[in-house]
Motif scaffolding. Structure first.
Motif, PDB file in Angstrom:
ATOM      1  N   ALA A  60      14.351  22.261  19.660  1.00  0.00           N
ATOM      2  CA  ALA A  60      12.922  22.557  19.825  1.00  0.00           C
ATOM      3  C   ALA A  60      12.364  21.850  21.059  1.00  0.00           C
ATOM      4  N   ILE A  61      12.691  20.565  21.215  1.00  0.00           N
ATOM      5  CA  ILE A  61      12.190  19.804  22.369  1.00  0.00           C
ATOM      6  C   ILE A  61      12.789  20.331  23.661  1.00  0.00           C
ATOM      7  N   ASN A  62      14.058  20.740  23.625  1.00  0.00           N
ATOM      8  CA  ASN A  62      14.712  21.316  24.806  1.00  0.00           C
ATOM      9  C   ASN A  62      13.984  22.569  25.281  1.00  0.00           C
ATOM     10  N   ILE A  63      13.662  23.470  24.349  1.00  0.00           N
ATOM     11  CA  ILE A  63      12.969  24.714  24.696  1.00  0.00           C
ATOM     12  C   ILE A  63      11.559  24.426  25.217  1.00  0.00           C
ATOM     13  N   ILE A  64      10.825  23.563  24.512  1.00  0.00           N
ATOM     14  CA  ILE A  64       9.453  23.232  24.918  1.00  0.00           C
ATOM     15  C   ILE A  64       9.443  22.593  26.305  1.00  0.00           C
ATOM     16  N   ALA A  65      10.401  21.698  26.555  1.00  0.00           N
ATOM     17  CA  ALA A  65      10.435  20.976  27.822  1.00  0.00           C
ATOM     18  C   ALA A  65      10.690  21.904  29.006  1.00  0.00           C
ATOM     19  N   GLU A  66      11.578  22.883  28.831  1.00  0.00           N
ATOM     20  CA  GLU A  66      11.896  23.775  29.963  1.00  0.00           C
ATOM     21  C   GLU A  66      10.859  24.868  30.140  1.00  0.00           C
ATOM     22  N   THR A  67      10.393  25.458  29.049  1.00  0.00           N
ATOM     23  CA  THR A  67       9.541  26.644  29.145  1.00  0.00           C
ATOM     24  C   THR A  67       8.054  26.329  29.141  1.00  0.00           C
ATOM     25  N   GLY A  68       7.652  25.205  28.533  1.00  0.00           N
ATOM     26  CA  GLY A  68       6.231  24.915  28.397  1.00  0.00           C
ATOM     27  C   GLY A  68       5.568  25.738  27.310  1.00  0.00           C
TER      28      GLY A  68
ATOM     29  N   GLN B 241       2.323  19.946  32.319  1.00  0.00           N
ATOM     30  CA  GLN B 241       3.131  19.461  33.440  1.00  0.00           C
ATOM     31  C   GLN B 241       3.841  20.616  34.142  1.00  0.00           C
ATOM     32  N   ASN B 242       4.436  21.519  33.366  1.00  0.00           N
ATOM     33  CA  ASN B 242       5.145  22.654  33.958  1.00  0.00           C
ATOM     34  C   ASN B 242       4.209  23.521  34.784  1.00  0.00           C
ATOM     35  N   ALA B 243       3.028  23.807  34.230  1.00  0.00           N
ATOM     36  CA  ALA B 243       2.082  24.667  34.936  1.00  0.00           C
ATOM     37  C   ALA B 243       1.658  24.043  36.262  1.00  0.00           C
ATOM     38  N   THR B 244       1.389  22.735  36.236  1.00  0.00           N
ATOM     39  CA  THR B 244       0.978  22.046  37.463  1.00  0.00           C
ATOM     40  C   THR B 244       2.116  22.001  38.478  1.00  0.00           C
ATOM     41  N   ASP B 245       3.335  21.756  38.000  1.00  0.00           N
ATOM     42  CA  ASP B 245       4.491  21.723  38.906  1.00  0.00           C
ATOM     43  C   ASP B 245       4.736  23.095  39.531  1.00  0.00           C
ATOM     44  N   TRP B 246       4.639  24.147  38.713  1.00  0.00           N
ATOM     45  CA  TRP B 246       4.839  25.514  39.243  1.00  0.00           C
ATOM     46  C   TRP B 246       3.814  25.810  40.327  1.00  0.00           C
ATOM     47  N   LEU B 247       2.593  25.392  40.081  1.00  0.00           N
ATOM     48  CA  LEU B 247       1.528  25.664  41.047  1.00  0.00           C
ATOM     49  C   LEU B 247       1.806  24.951  42.365  1.00  0.00           C
ATOM     50  N   GLU B 248       2.221  23.685  42.280  1.00  0.00           N
ATOM     51  CA  GLU B 248       2.498  22.922  43.495  1.00  0.00           C
ATOM     52  C   GLU B 248       3.737  23.436  44.214  1.00  0.00           C
TER      53      GLU B 248
ATOM     54  N   PRO C 102       2.798  31.937  42.362  1.00  0.00           N
ATOM     55  CA  PRO C 102       1.486  32.597  42.335  1.00  0.00           C
ATOM     56  C   PRO C 102       0.799  32.445  40.978  1.00  0.00           C
ATOM     57  N   MET C 103      -0.523  32.383  40.996  1.00  0.00           N
ATOM     58  CA  MET C 103      -1.301  32.190  39.782  1.00  0.00           C
ATOM     59  C   MET C 103      -1.037  33.259  38.723  1.00  0.00           C
ATOM     60  N   PRO C 104      -0.983  34.569  39.076  1.00  0.00           N
ATOM     61  CA  PRO C 104      -0.701  35.580  38.044  1.00  0.00           C
ATOM     62  C   PRO C 104       0.654  35.388  37.377  1.00  0.00           C
ATOM     63  N   VAL C 105       1.640  34.866  38.128  1.00  0.00           N
ATOM     64  CA  VAL C 105       2.959  34.612  37.544  1.00  0.00           C
ATOM     65  C   VAL C 105       2.875  33.474  36.536  1.00  0.00           C
ATOM     66  N   ILE C 106       2.146  32.401  36.894  1.00  0.00           N
ATOM     67  CA  ILE C 106       1.963  31.282  35.969  1.00  0.00           C
ATOM     68  C   ILE C 106       1.217  31.740  34.721  1.00  0.00           C
ATOM     69  N   GLN C 107       0.237  32.616  34.912  1.00  0.00           N
ATOM     70  CA  GLN C 107      -0.501  33.163  33.771  1.00  0.00           C
ATOM     71  C   GLN C 107       0.450  33.867  32.812  1.00  0.00           C
ATOM     72  N   LYS C 108       1.383  34.640  33.359  1.00  0.00           N
ATOM     73  CA  LYS C 108       2.342  35.368  32.521  1.00  0.00           C
ATOM     74  C   LYS C 108       3.319  34.409  31.843  1.00  0.00           C
ATOM     75  N   LEU C 109       3.770  33.387  32.580  1.00  0.00           N
ATOM     76  CA  LEU C 109       4.701  32.415  32.011  1.00  0.00           C
ATOM     77  C   LEU C 109       4.070  31.656  30.848  1.00  0.00           C
ATOM     78  N   LEU C 110       2.772  31.382  30.962  1.00  0.00           N
ATOM     79  CA  LEU C 110       2.083  30.636  29.909  1.00  0.00           C
ATOM     80  C   LEU C 110       1.564  31.531  28.793  1.00  0.00           C
ATOM     81  N   GLY C 111       1.593  32.841  29.012  1.00  0.00           N
ATOM     82  CA  GLY C 111       1.103  33.759  28.000  1.00  0.00           C
ATOM     83  C   GLY C 111      -0.397  33.741  27.847  1.00  0.00           C
TER      84      GLY C 111
END
Length: 422
Positions: free
Chosen positions: A137-145, A256-263, A267-276
């Motif tokens: 569970a922690i492995n999945i959460i850590a990689e995917t957010g 953390q993942n969202a902020t790292d992806w942004l930096e 692109p913002m729409p991609v992060i939106q999709k990744l985060l659901g």
């Protein structure tokens, strides 16, 4: 309350909180002479909110805006359902308006830091978690957010999607929006999940949920995941600058993942999709966080350029203009060993030769990376000299010397300054 229990999957504690808030409300109504729902007026709701704000707890503190909001929400739902189902003769005007409801202050999402996140994600460290359910569970959460609830309740046994060419996605149920979604995952995580699925199917052949626990109808509880992560942090002895154990929750991986992806320029729409996220405005919170984070680093850093000289930043009335230029230009472009000071809309003729680029700057926080780079160049020089490849020696000597100069300068900046020295 029986209606609510039957109408939705509310926990006993949640239903009990509604009961206690409604009891408080009804007792207060009785104290002011309102003994019938027919006599309830909108002004009574406003007066009750004023009453709530004056209540003092045993420690002398008043109710927080968040708690007041919960009370108002529970009473509003009760009034709405009682009116809709015609259980009571309540006027349609008896409502709190949106702007009258308590509004808790929204704080920026908390980050755990890139280094802490990297250590928590490291495969060798994850092996320290003995329970395979917690580890997975922690492995999945850590990689995917992904949200903790989406992982524990929303992942089934047929969660892996083979896209082809060693590309994989993870299928899950977005429990917040009640819709099936998928997110790309690394081949390594896909392999680990595949092995975990085999382990689970051997124990629970007829189970559908990935995190089935003890019997086919029960899954891992969310609180246990939090506790396992806390124990994991203690095992790794992750501490902050004050020497205290770092406080980490599963949801902080998402931030953390969202902020790292942004930096990293995702692109913002991609992060939106990744985060659901349903709305892009929710995702844009991380854009504001990213600028704030980089601004704080920019203001406090003692940077040196490629020659080892301190970089002076303008102050007073020039500071804001300088920051805008830096952030919109290139200060937010992270490099493995520093940050580039060239605006994004200009072309760099130096390509990847950052160490010889006049616009390159770095700070003491990158010393570990710089030392690793220097060591790699040193090993390459020794190998080339042993084999007689003089050209390779020459190509590696220049960056080796540049890195040595930078490291020496940054190490002096890292040393504590005498008291009273600004």
């Amino acid at each position: 309350m029986n209606y609510r229990i039957q109408a939705e999957a509310g926990t006993a504690s949640y239903i009990q909180s509604i009961v206690s808030h409604m009891t408080l409300f009804c007792c207060w109504l009785g104290s002011i002479g309102v003994n019938s729902w027919r006599n309830l007026e909108r002004q009574n709701l406003l007066d009750f909110l004023t009453y709530l704000r004056k209540i003092s707890m045993p420690d002398g503190k008043t109710y927080s805006e968040k708690y007041l909001g919960a009370i108002v929400s529970h009473i509003s739902v009760f009034i709405e359902e009682a009116s809709m189902n015609e259980w009571a003769d309540i006027s349609r005007s008896v409502r709190w308006l949106r702007h009258e409801r308590p509004r808790p202050q929204k704080n920026d999402p908390q980050l755990m830091g890139q280094q802490n996140a990297a250590r928590l994600r490291h495969p060798d460290n994850l092996k320290l978690i003995e329970d395979p359910d917690f580890r997975m569970a922690i492995n999945i959460i850590a990689e995917t957010g992904l949200r903790r609830r989406d992982v524990v309740y929303g992942i089934s046994m047929n969660c892996l999607i083979d896209v082809g060419n060693d590309k994989w996605s993870l299928r899950y149920m977005n429990t917040k929006g009640a819709e099936p979604l998928s997110i790309p995952i690394s081949p390594q995580l896909a392999g680990t999940i595949g092995e975990f699925i085999q382990h689970k199917r051997a124990r629970f052949p007829h189970a559908t949920k990935l995190f089935v626990r003890k019997d086919p109808d029960r899954v891992l509880t969310l609180t246990l995941v939090n506790n396992a992560l806390k124990d994991y942090v203690e095992l790794l002895d992750l501490r902050d600058s004050a020497g205290d154990l770092v406080s980490v929750t599963p949801h902080m991986f998402r931030h953390q993942n969202a902020t790292d992806w942004l930096e990293q320029g995702v692109p913002m729409p991609v992060i939106q999709k990744l985060l659901g996220h349903k709305s892009l405005s929710t995702t844009e919170i991380y854009a504001r966080m990213s600028e704030k984070k980089v601004r704080e680093e920019w203001e406090k850093m003692r940077a040196v350029n490629r020659t080892g000289d301190l970089v002076d930043f303008p102050m007073s009335d020039l500071e804001e203009a300088a920051w805008t230029h830096a952030f919109m230009g290139g200060a937010s472009q992270a490099l493995p060993n520093g940050r580039c000071g060239m605006p994004c809309n200009e072309t760099c003729e130096h390509a990847n030769a950052c160490l010889t680029c006049p616009l390159f700057m770095t700070t003491p926080e990158y010393l570990p990376v710089l030392r690793e780079q220097r060591e790699e160049h040193r090993q390459m020089i020794e190998l080339a000299e042993r084999e007689g490849y003089q050209r390779i020696v020459e190509k590696n000597t220049k960056p080796f010397e540049a890195l040595t100069h930078l490291i020496d300068k940054l190490e002096t900046l890292e040393e504590p300054r005498p008291a009273g020295v600004g």
